[in-house]
Design a protein around this motif. Structure first.
Motif, mmCIF file in Angstrom:
data_model
loop_
_atom_site.group_PDB
_atom_site.id
_atom_site.type_symbol
_atom_site.label_atom_id
_atom_site.label_comp_id
_atom_site.label_asym_id
_atom_site.label_seq_id
_atom_site.Cartn_x
_atom_site.Cartn_y
_atom_site.Cartn_z
ATOM 1 N N MET A 102 -4.563 2.263 1.762
ATOM 2 C CA MET A 102 -4.718 0.681 2.312
ATOM 3 C C MET A 102 -6.336 0.621 2.277
ATOM 4 O O MET A 102 -7.112 1.563 2.031
ATOM 5 N N LEU A 140 0.932 1.028 4.346
ATOM 6 C CA LEU A 140 0.946 0.260 5.482
ATOM 7 C C LEU A 140 1.971 0.431 6.454
ATOM 8 O O LEU A 140 1.796 0.112 7.699
ATOM 9 N N GLU A 156 -7.770 -2.457 6.950
ATOM 10 C CA GLU A 156 -6.401 -2.533 7.334
ATOM 11 C C GLU A 156 -5.993 -1.125 8.152
ATOM 12 O O GLU A 156 -5.208 -1.075 8.907
#
Length: 509
Positions: free
Chosen positions: A391, A329, A395
């Motif tokens: 992820m 992320l 996301e």
């Protein structure tokens, strides 16, 4: 015999299109003249009635009726319209032939929609194909190989609607020796690069010049990877421009970032009029570059490489991909920081997609990580057919949407143009004492006027950018092009569904 050759409209606007012109009430245009249709027309035998339609410039009209053969080309981003046109012309009684990159990579998907399916490259099979069509003894499939490009004719630009193309197109080679896991180009054009002779290149250039083009895309998969060929072509282009100094050509092409490690080659590019390149930067995550086989990007830091290329007076457009297995992320913040500090105004940012036929597709299929077909996500940068490792899909796609929106906010775009002006060209030869007005061709003037009407932030950005460019006549053409491309991106962002919901709808999950 009568043949109608069609380049279909794209299914959705993209970074690289020019759909904004028609959408904003201007004459329809394409960013780059379509090479496939003009090349196919050059193989049609003498005596045939030939028509070319490029739907990016003008939609199909009823004058397309009454043709014996309708030949449709296209990429994955044109899939829906390809099949719509095929059904339309079959119903009208025409023999429908479909070829191009999507047909070559996904023949099983195209097969039901074509009377004649053509895969691969056309040069070695064209004579037999058209003889069969004329005799009425056509087969339902023809497979081309990897031809010697010295057999490729000068495209029939005399049949193409050149008035609607921003750039002409000229291909000097096909293929790329690199092995990027996600790249489908090498799957249908090969890793052994094949070349046209410089004399062929100049012959095609002469025709493009006669048809009004003054900027041309060298549509090679990697123009500078074969150094000897690149230098030979650049020398020929430089000599041609020297002989036409009062009305020269300028060029854009695709290269690898390793161009930055070769000062002699960069100087040769600039001297020949090659002043803009597209580079797949892809990511700042070195683990992702290794994972994807993009090792040529590891030999030099991206910031240093961009600075070197810009310092030679060569502008850069960059491709960025998010969603490699090594991405987490934090990649969005890392990319945002790097890209906002870069001298690259135009950035094509998208989620990783696994195209059919690629090693990435095969690997993720074996791992059970594909979601739907590649075509279901290829038309949008905010969709994907993969389940990422680092992820969730939500996301990934929401992160890409936010990143793109942030990068193309007016203030962010202005910052990158100012970075570009600071980095572009040799130090000491950049500014003029007397500011010069930025020349705006009529079409670009109308487009930028419409862009300024989007809001006060856009208007202020345009005024400041053009004001800064007044002291940089060497960079003014590039700045005008950036603004025109920015208008296309803003149109795309308004027209393309963003986020994971669109990807899930496309994949049917």
């Amino acid at each position: 015999m009568k043949i109608h050759i069609i380049n279909p409209a794209v299914d959705l606007p993209s970074y690289h299109g020019a759909e904004v012109y028609a959408a904003w009430g201007l004459e329809g245009r394409t960013a780059v003249a379509d090479l496939a249709t003009a090349t196919l027309a050059a193989f049609v035998p003498e005596g045939w009635d030939i028509r070319i339609t490029d739907e990016a410039i003008a939609p199909l009209d009823s004058a397309g009726d009454g043709y014996d053969v309708v030949a449709i080309t296209g990429k994955v981003t044109q899939r829906a319209r390809m099949f719509e046109l095929a059904a339309l012309h079959r119903a009208r009684g025409a023999l429908v032939m479909i070829g191009g990159s999507y047909a070559s990579l996904s023949p099983d998907d195209v097969r039901p929609h074509a009377d004649v399916l053509v895969t691969g490259e056309i040069e070695d099979i064209a004579a037999g194909l058209f003889a069969d069509l004329a005799a009425g003894t056509w087969k339902d499939r023809y497979e081309g190989g990897r031809p010697d490009l010295r057999s490729s004719p000068v495209p029939r630009w005399d049949l193409y609607p050149n008035r609607g193309a921003n750039l002409g197109t000229l291909q000097t080679s096909r293929g790329c020796p690199f092995q990027c896991e996600f790249c489908d180009v090498i799957q249908y054009l090969g890793r052994r690069q094949r070349h046209k002779d410089p004399e062929q290149v100049i012959a095609e250039l002469e025709v493009l010049h006669r048809h009004g083009y003054r900027r041309v895309l060298l549509a090679d998969d990697n123009f500078t990877v074969h150094r000897r060929h690149a230098h030979a072509v650049l020398a020929a282009l430089r000599a041609w421009n020297a002989a036409h100094a009062d009305d020269p050509m300028q060029f854009m092409t695709q290269v690898s970032v390793d161009l930055a490690r070769d000062p002699e080659l960069m100087e040769a590019c600039k001297a020949a009029g090659l002043d803009t390149v597209f580079i797949g930067i892809e990511t700042v995550n070195e683990d992702s570059l290794r994972e994807s086989g993009k090792r040529q990007n590891l030999y030099q830091g991206a910031a240093d490489a961009l600075a070197a290329i810009l310092s030679h007076g060569i502008a850069v457009y960059a491709g960025i991909i998010v969603g490699f297995d090594a991405d987490r992320l934090d990649i969005f913040a890392r990319l945002a920081g790097f890209l906002q500090d870069s001298p690259v105004p135009m950035l094509s940012v998208g989620a990783l997609v696994a195209p059919n036929g690629t090693p990435l597709h095969d690997r993720l299929k074996a791992e059970g990580r594909l979601v739907g077909a590649d075509w279901q996500s290829a038309s949008s940068p905010f969709a994907t057919n993969i389940r990422p490792a680092g992820m969730s899909q939500t996301e990934l796609l929401d992160g890409v949407s936010r990143l793109c929106a942030d990068l193309y906010a007016p203030a962010a775009f202005e910052r990158r143009i100012m970075n570009f002006l600071a980095a572009y060209g040799a130090p000491g030869a950049r500014r003029v004492d007397t500011p010069q007005m930025v020349p705006l061709p009529p079409t670009e003037r109308a487009l930028i006027k419409r862009l300024s009407g989007l809001g006060e932030a856009e208007k202020r950005m345009i005024l400041r950018v053009l004001g800064a460019a007044m002291a940089r006549p060497d960079a003014q053409r590039a700045v005008v092009e950036f603004l025109s491309r920015y208008a296309q991106v803003r149109h795309m962002l308004g027209a393309v569904p963003a986020g994971v919901a669109a990807s899930r709808r496309a994949a049917g999950v």
